[in-house]
Design an enzyme around this catalytic site. Structure first.
Site, PDB file in Angstrom:
ATOM      1  N   CYS A 113      46.369 -58.152 183.179  1.00 32.54           N
ATOM      2  CA  CYS A 113      47.812 -58.035 182.885  1.00 32.54           C
ATOM      3  C   CYS A 113      48.655 -58.968 183.751  1.00 32.54           C
ATOM      4  CB  CYS A 113      48.277 -56.600 183.078  1.00 32.54           C
ATOM      5  SG  CYS A 113      47.344 -55.450 182.084  1.00 32.54           S
ATOM      6  N   HIS A 253      56.014 -56.178 183.737  1.00 26.06           N
ATOM      7  CA  HIS A 253      54.905 -55.949 182.797  1.00 26.06           C
ATOM      8  C   HIS A 253      55.140 -54.589 182.145  1.00 26.06           C
ATOM      9  CE1 HIS A 253      51.066 -55.309 181.060  1.00 26.06           C
ATOM     10  NE2 HIS A 253      50.606 -54.505 182.017  1.00 26.06           N
ATOM     11  N   ASN A 283      51.377 -51.832 175.720  1.00 20.59           N
ATOM     12  CA  ASN A 283      50.894 -52.726 176.779  1.00 20.59           C
ATOM     13  C   ASN A 283      50.093 -53.870 176.140  1.00 20.59           C
ATOM     14  OD1 ASN A 283      49.547 -53.958 178.888  1.00 20.59           O
ATOM     15  ND2 ASN A 283      48.836 -52.051 179.828  1.00 20.59           N
TER      16      ASN A 283
HETATM   17  O1  UT7 Z   1      48.382 -52.578 182.406  1.00 21.32           O
HETATM   18  C1  UT7 Z   1      47.476 -52.418 183.419  1.00 21.32           C
HETATM   19  C2  UT7 Z   1      47.716 -51.263 184.265  1.00 21.32           C
HETATM   20  N1  UT7 Z   1      47.656 -50.042 183.533  1.00 21.32           N
HETATM   21  C3  UT7 Z   1      48.518 -49.096 183.837  1.00 21.32           C
HETATM   22  O2  UT7 Z   1      49.369 -49.323 184.651  1.00 21.32           O
HETATM   23  C4  UT7 Z   1      48.349 -47.767 183.182  1.00 21.32           C
HETATM   24  C5  UT7 Z   1      48.531 -46.715 184.223  1.00 21.32           C
HETATM   25  N2  UT7 Z   1      48.322 -45.341 183.759  1.00 21.32           N
HETATM   26  C6  UT7 Z   1      49.128 -44.704 182.894  1.00 21.32           C
HETATM   27  O3  UT7 Z   1      50.004 -45.301 182.287  1.00 21.32           O
HETATM   28  C7  UT7 Z   1      48.978 -43.208 182.778  1.00 21.32           C
HETATM   29  O4  UT7 Z   1      48.066 -42.758 183.742  1.00 21.32           O
HETATM   30  C8  UT7 Z   1      48.518 -42.728 181.363  1.00 21.32           C
HETATM   31  C9  UT7 Z   1      49.650 -42.878 180.376  1.00 21.32           C
HETATM   32  C10 UT7 Z   1      47.298 -43.497 180.923  1.00 21.32           C
HETATM   33  C11 UT7 Z   1      48.153 -41.233 181.431  1.00 21.32           C
HETATM   34  O5  UT7 Z   1      49.256 -40.488 181.948  1.00 21.32           O
HETATM   35  P1  UT7 Z   1      49.056 -39.424 183.146  1.00 21.32           P
HETATM   36  O6  UT7 Z   1      50.357 -38.807 183.373  1.00 21.32           O
HETATM   37  O7  UT7 Z   1      48.433 -40.182 184.289  1.00 21.32           O
HETATM   38  O8  UT7 Z   1      48.065 -38.388 182.493  1.00 21.32           O
HETATM   39  P2  UT7 Z   1      46.614 -37.910 182.984  1.00 21.32           P
HETATM   40  O9  UT7 Z   1      45.616 -39.018 182.801  1.00 21.32           O
HETATM   41  O10 UT7 Z   1      46.737 -37.300 184.349  1.00 21.32           O
HETATM   42  O11 UT7 Z   1      46.303 -36.764 181.940  1.00 21.32           O
HETATM   43  C12 UT7 Z   1      47.070 -35.569 181.873  1.00 21.32           C
HETATM   44  C13 UT7 Z   1      46.559 -34.726 180.725  1.00 21.32           C
HETATM   45  C14 UT7 Z   1      45.036 -34.541 180.716  1.00 21.32           C
HETATM   46  O12 UT7 Z   1      44.774 -33.235 180.279  1.00 21.32           O
HETATM   47  P3  UT7 Z   1      44.411 -32.054 181.340  1.00 21.32           P
HETATM   48  O13 UT7 Z   1      43.193 -32.546 182.067  1.00 21.32           O
HETATM   49  O14 UT7 Z   1      45.612 -31.943 182.227  1.00 21.32           O
HETATM   50  O15 UT7 Z   1      44.179 -30.874 180.463  1.00 21.32           O
HETATM   51  C15 UT7 Z   1      44.570 -35.506 179.679  1.00 21.32           C
HETATM   52  O16 UT7 Z   1      43.360 -35.119 179.069  1.00 21.32           O
HETATM   53  O17 UT7 Z   1      46.866 -35.341 179.480  1.00 21.32           O
HETATM   54  C16 UT7 Z   1      45.693 -35.444 178.675  1.00 21.32           C
HETATM   55  N3  UT7 Z   1      45.790 -36.624 177.823  1.00 21.32           N
HETATM   56  C17 UT7 Z   1      46.416 -36.614 176.633  1.00 21.32           C
HETATM   57  N4  UT7 Z   1      47.020 -35.643 175.938  1.00 21.32           N
HETATM   58  C18 UT7 Z   1      47.567 -35.975 174.753  1.00 21.32           C
HETATM   59  C19 UT7 Z   1      45.365 -37.881 178.084  1.00 21.32           C
HETATM   60  N5  UT7 Z   1      45.672 -38.683 177.056  1.00 21.32           N
HETATM   61  C20 UT7 Z   1      46.325 -37.928 176.154  1.00 21.32           C
HETATM   62  C21 UT7 Z   1      46.899 -38.211 174.897  1.00 21.32           C
HETATM   63  N6  UT7 Z   1      47.495 -37.198 174.230  1.00 21.32           N
HETATM   64  N7  UT7 Z   1      46.884 -39.442 174.344  1.00 21.32           N
END
Ligand code: UT7
Length: 326
Positions: A113, A253, A283
């Protein structure tokens, strides 16, 4: 002092739109979750047969048209991509042929990225040293072909697209004031595409294990991104003796709206001074910053003499910033 300035910008987004509602039919997710956690509402996905060089070609043509230049006027092409047409030849060489840019050397740059700003860094150095005169820097990605459409934690994030800039030397104050690039390979496992290279060459096994698709530890990446980008933005301004209030526009970004908001908050910048298009494109990795820059220019958000900060963070890990005076 000789420095590089951006003569023109261009971008290209594929026509196919995939909305959050469309994704609700593919994985266990909701429009509300995606919107709340990322800010993304829809993304663009290539048509069959469209590769990174095709997107790069359209973005480059748009930039050449605005610059009123011919492809033969370019003497170097840098394509930042991690989703190139094939391992080799480089996507930059394929682009050179498509453009008919017969006077240009061409190479790809892989910094995920952060790739486009890494490209600006390299081009700026080569122009400042007098080694190149007109450099085309492109960020082009087709992430959709490397996305695991069964993994709800990643497939909602990515989109395809390309952005391009043409750089030339200037002795004026306008141009690239500084670029800053960083990496930490110890955190390479946070975002990776492990299969298909010499580490785990493509085989039935790598495909069955889905190693040919992007893996990301989203939450860990998120935390490092927020911490790193807050510091990067402040440091870049400090190195240029600028106060955040002097900044006209932050072009980050477009990975996650919450990461962008945190950076703006740390700088004390109102969100009106932050360029956002994540809601439309998701992204797009190395393409995200040049697409946003092109849209900001077209929307009249970039005016003569403005200070603009570009920043990015991604796989590698890599992170990078550039301070421009328009
Ligand atoms: O471009 C390069 C760099 N990349 C980034 O900067 C991306 C950085 N990361 C992110 O943007 C975020 O971490 C995400 C958007 C990918 C995820 O958000 P989060 O707030 O970090 O969520 P999480 O991974 O902690 O997941 C929270 C919950 C989980 O469920 P439990 O374990 O709490 O029951 C996941 O399984 O959300 C669940 N989950 C979803 N639920 C509905 C994960 N993906 C989804 C989804 N829909 N698509």
């Amino acid at each position: 002092m000789l420095r590089a300035r951006i003569l023109a910008t261009g971008s290209y987004l594929p026509e196919n739109i995939v909305t959050n509602q469309d994704l609700e039919n593919i994985v266990d997710t909701t429009d509300d979750w995606i919107t709340d956690r990322t800010g993304i509402k829809e993304r663009r996905i290539v048509s069959d047969g469209q590769a990174a060089s095709d997107l790069a070609f359209e973005a480059s043509l748009a930039a050449l048209k605005k610059a009123q230049l011919k492809p033969k006027d370019i003497d170097l092409i840098i394509v930042a991509t991690v989703t190139g047409d094939m391992p080799f030849p480089s996507t930059a060489c394929l682009l050179q042929a498509k453009l008919g840019a017969k006077n240009a050397a061409a190479f790809d740059l892989g910094a995920a990225c952060s790739g486009f700003i890494y490209g600006l860094h390299v081009a700026n150095g080569l122009i400042r040293s007098g080694m190149h005169q007109r450099v085309l820097v492109v960020g082009a990605e087709v992430l959709s072909k490397f996305t695991d459409w069964q993994d709800r934690s990643t497939c909602i994030l990515f989109g395809d697209g390309a952005g391009a800039v043409i750089l030339e030397p200037t002795k004026e104050k306008h141009g690239i004031w500084s670029t800053h690039i960083y990496s930490d390979g110890n955190l390479s496992d946070l975002i990776m595409l492990p299969g298909g290279g010499s580490h785990a060459a493509c085989s039935r096994e790598t495909i069955l294990k889905r190693l040919h698709l992007i893996k990301m530890k989203g939450n860990e990446t998120f935390k490092v991104a927020v911490r790193t980008l807050e510091e990067l933005a402040s440091d870049t301004l400090e190195k240029n003796n600028l106060d955040p209030a002097q900044l006209s526009l932050l072009i980050p970004h477009q990975a996650n709206l919450r990461i962008i908001q945190a950076t703006a908050k740390r700088l004390g910048m109102p969100m009106e001074k932050v360029f956002l298009n994540i809601q439309k494109y998701g992204n797009t990795s190395a393409a995200s910053v040049p697409i946003a820059l092109d849209e900001a220019v077209d929307a009249g958000r970039v005016k003569d003499g403005d200070y603009i900060l570009l920043e990015a963070f991604g796989g590698g890990l890599t992170w990078a910033s550039a301070l421009l005076r328009w």
